[in-house]
Write a protein that holds these residues in place. Structure first.
Motif, PDB file in Angstrom:
ATOM      1  N   ARG A 151       0.827  -1.213   0.000  1.00  0.00           N
ATOM      2  CA  ARG A 151       0.000   0.000   0.000  1.00  0.00           C
ATOM      3  C   ARG A 151       0.860   1.261   0.000  1.00  0.00           C
ATOM      4  O   ARG A 151       0.585   2.216  -0.728  1.00  0.00           O
ATOM      5  CB  ARG A 151      -0.935  -0.002   1.220  1.00  0.00           C
ATOM      6  CG  ARG A 151      -2.186  -0.844   1.046  1.00  0.00           C
ATOM      7  CD  ARG A 151      -3.200  -0.570   2.140  1.00  0.00           C
ATOM      8  NE  ARG A 151      -2.713  -1.010   3.434  1.00  0.00           N
ATOM      9  CZ  ARG A 151      -2.946  -2.217   3.939  1.00  0.00           C
ATOM     10  NH1 ARG A 151      -3.647  -3.091   3.254  1.00  0.00           N
ATOM     11  NH2 ARG A 151      -2.488  -2.551   5.115  1.00  0.00           N
TER      12      ARG A 151
ATOM     13  N   GLU B 167       0.898   4.044  -2.932  1.00  0.00           N
ATOM     14  CA  GLU B 167       0.593   5.458  -2.666  1.00  0.00           C
ATOM     15  C   GLU B 167       1.740   6.367  -3.082  1.00  0.00           C
ATOM     16  O   GLU B 167       1.531   7.437  -3.675  1.00  0.00           O
ATOM     17  CB  GLU B 167       0.273   5.641  -1.180  1.00  0.00           C
ATOM     18  CG  GLU B 167      -1.070   5.025  -0.776  1.00  0.00           C
ATOM     19  CD  GLU B 167      -1.250   4.967   0.725  1.00  0.00           C
ATOM     20  OE1 GLU B 167      -0.361   5.476   1.458  1.00  0.00           O
ATOM     21  OE2 GLU B 167      -2.276   4.412   1.182  1.00  0.00           O
TER      22      GLU B 167
ATOM     23  N   LYS C 262       1.735   9.237  -6.093  1.00  0.00           N
ATOM     24  CA  LYS C 262       2.184  10.611  -5.852  1.00  0.00           C
ATOM     25  C   LYS C 262       3.274  11.006  -6.850  1.00  0.00           C
ATOM     26  O   LYS C 262       3.276  12.117  -7.388  1.00  0.00           O
ATOM     27  CB  LYS C 262       2.722  10.749  -4.419  1.00  0.00           C
ATOM     28  CG  LYS C 262       1.654  10.728  -3.342  1.00  0.00           C
ATOM     29  CD  LYS C 262       2.280  10.807  -1.961  1.00  0.00           C
ATOM     30  CE  LYS C 262       1.215  10.699  -0.869  1.00  0.00           C
ATOM     31  NZ  LYS C 262       1.827  10.684   0.483  1.00  0.00           N
TER      32      LYS C 262
END
Length: 635
Positions: free
Chosen positions: A258, A262, A266
């Motif tokens: 995860r 993420e 970004k």
């Protein structure tokens, strides 16, 4: 060389896709836990390995000397076959050979001048029969039954009259006599009492071959397995270690996945913002920069791994409608016999508000009978039962006799709680994983796990403040068991529970009562405490009023105790050091894995090779530490 190799296995039934590209290997001596939610295809995969089913794609390979033995979840499927017939069926090939020899003997004997070919065939059959153990297989069958606690009174008993534990034991005995060296065990602890499960654990530890074990018994998996394979989201993932280690590693893996996802998102957004900015400036060098940056974003997108969504789990909360008095249940001098068989006597109970009390004992000792006495379903032979003030009793029946199998899930719940609206009932069923048209499924066509969820839902809606739960985790998968544990841990009422699920007992018990023929033996703690108190007695049981003798004290107990304490302190210190080193290596390996994604490494073969080698060395060192950790923990 692996004893079993599974490569790119895929399987579907009608429109349901069970699993895709499942790949794993099992080495000689591995004891592997095979876990996953109900219905994901674990038993189907077993049947593919056992060549009972053919996969849609993929292959299964076994080494040349591998003999597969399969213990099914529903052992001894022919209830009319006797115990002796069930076990000797392992040697059906020898019985067939015996018949063939008899035919050949009659042929040779009935011919005045038998041909050389007939005599040669007769000799060959007899030699083969002897080589395969044909002269001893009947005596071996009898000896095995006697050795495993089936005396001659059981030999002619239909297997349908055996307890679930006895059927499981008989199935394991069949595997032993079959000379299998790779066992497929499907829920082997089902219906076994704690004593029988202990026997099974010792059998597995002493077994020199390999095993793949489907089980929801987490305590059992912790005891016997060194690897774990989880089947989830249509694919399989292999982890080194038992169930508890698997949970830690899976949590860490999913968290890192995860975090990386993420961070990658970004980074993609940041780079694409630069690309848009460069395009707006509109000069030639800006377009070159934009194209370069877009390639960088596309490379990250190509490697992007989207974390799987969490599987749906039960959402339940048991909330009492009112508070009971401090004394919830008081029983004195209860006894029960059926015909000439005494179940128990001198049973005293005092259950107080907020307690989580577990009753354990061997199969057939009368635990469910005791519950039925408390529920006034059967009479007591002697003694008294008294409930406290404002006690609202809720009961979970392991046999699910409180369900009308002719009804649908919706009707079963709605008829029990007619004041609820249809929307409220369907919402409640949805929280117990009955979605859409599943609420119209007849209970008669549901699995044991689905029916258990309906029973638990009715119990939750009832709002009782004193729960009698008879084997509530039976038929539930590991995820549902954990949800039930979490819910009961937060429950503000009182519980009296019969269970063989040691992980469940360990998590919740404030007190354990061991039911024996002569009363209750009390342990003021969880299952680990119960084991601790029993370790010096080698699980000696109170039976017929006799207690196993305690080990005799020596003349130099003080010195021996001091030596043992010093040894234990050293073990604890060594254990802490090993655990700290394992955690340190986890961090280092994670950092090295992150470096594998860096551009200068991906594009440089030498760096990639060196980094991969470094990761491999650290993982090997960590594996050796895990072995040391297991030795220290076992000690």
């Amino acid at each position: 060389m692996p004893v079993l190799s599974v490569h790119n296995l895929s399987m579907s039934f009608v429109e349901q896709n069970l699993f895709n590209d499942v790949t794993f290997e099992i080495e000689k001596g591995d004891k592997v836990g095979f876990i996953g939610a109900n219905g994901v295809g674990k038993t189907t995969l077993f049947k593919i390995i056992n060549k009972e089913l053919s996969p849609d794609n993929g292959q299964v390979f076994t080494s040349g000397d591998t003999v597969v033995g399969y213990m099914e979840q529903h052992a001894c499927s022919n209830p009319d076959r006797t115990v002796y017939e069930e076990l000797i069926s392992v040697f059906d090939y020898l019985e067939e050979m015996e018949k063939e020899i008899e035919i050949q003997n009659n042929l040779v004997a009935s011919t005045n001048s038998p041909s050389a070919e007939d005599i040669e065939k007769q000799t060959y059959l007899i030699e083969q029969f002897e080589r395969l153990g044909g002269l001893t297989y009947k005596s071996r069958t009898r000896s095995a039954l006697l050795g495993f606690g089936f005396d001659e009174d059981y030999f002619n008993m239909p297997t349908g009259k055996l307890s679930g534990g006895q059927r499981s034991k008989l199935s394991l005995l069949k595997l032993l006599l079959s000379k299998s060296n790779f066992l497929l065990l499907d829920e082997p602890t089902n219906h076994l009492d704690l004593k029988a499960v202990g026997w099974l654990e010792n059998f597995i530890k002493d077994f020199s071959g390999s095993m793949l074990i489907i089980s929801h018994d987490r305590y059992f998996l912790d005891k016997v397995t060194n690897k774990t394979i989880e089947l989830e989201h249509n694919k399989a993932m292999t982890y080194k270690g038992n169930y508890t280690e698997f949970k830690k590693k899976k949590q860490a893996y999913e968290e890192s996945l995860r975090n990386k996802y993420e961070n990658d998102i970004k980074e993609i957004n940041r780079i694409e913002a630069i690309v848009e900015q460069q395009k707006r400036w509109g000069r030639e060098r800006n377009f070159i920069t934009a194209a370069s940056k877009q390639k960088e974003a596309d490379r990250i997108k190509a490697q992007l791994v989207t974390p799987e969504s969490d599987l749906e789990t039960l959402h339940m909360r048991f909330t009492p409608k009112r508070v009971s008095g401090n004394d919830v249940l008081i029983c004195s001098n209860l006894s029960k016999s059926f015909d000439d068989k005494k179940l128990f006597s001198n049973v005293d109970l005092h259950i107080r508000k907020g307690e989580r009390v577990f009753i354990i004992g061997e199969n057939g000792c009368g635990k469910t009978t005791l519950f039925n006495m408390l529920l006034s379903k059967i009479s007591v032979d002697s003694g008294e039962v008294e409930f406290g003030a404002q006690v609202d009793l809720g009961y979970f029946d392991q046999m699910q006799n409180n369900l009308d199998l002719s009804k649908t899930a919706l009707d079963e719940v709605w008829d029990t709680f007619p004041n609820m609206t249809e929307t409220e009932v369907r919402t409640a069923l949805g929280s117990f994983l009955f979605k859409g048209d599943q609420v119209f499924k007849p209970l008669s066509k549901m699995s044991g796990g689905e029916r258990a969820r309906v029973s638990l839902l009715k119990l939750m809606l009832d709002g009782s403040n004193f729960l009698l739960l008879d084997e509530p985790t039976n038929h539930l998968d590991s995820s549902s068991r954990e949800q039930l544990e979490n819910t009961l841990a937060d429950y503000e009422g009182t519980m009296l529970i019969v269970s063989h699920d040691r992980y469940f007992i360990n998590r919740l018990a404030t007190r354990i009562l061991d039911l024996t023929p002569n009363g209750m033996v009390e342990y003021l703690g969880n299952y680990d405490y119960y084991l601790e108190k029993n370790k010096d007695f080698a699980f000696a049981r109170i039976s017929n009023g006799e207690v196993a003798e305690k080990p005799k004290k020596g003349t130099n107990d003080y010195k021996l105790r001091k030596q043992q304490q010093a040894k234990e302190r050293k073990r604890q210190n060594d254990l802490k050091k090993v655990e700290a080193e394992i955690e340190k290596l986890d961090t280092e390996i994670q950092e090295l894995n992150n470096r594998l994604q860096e551009e200068d490494v991906v594009s440089d073969y030498e760096k990639l090779l060196a980094l991969t080698k470094e990761i491999d060395e650290r993982q090997k060192y960590q594996d050796s530490l895990y072995l040391k950790w297991e030795e220290l923990t076992e000690a």
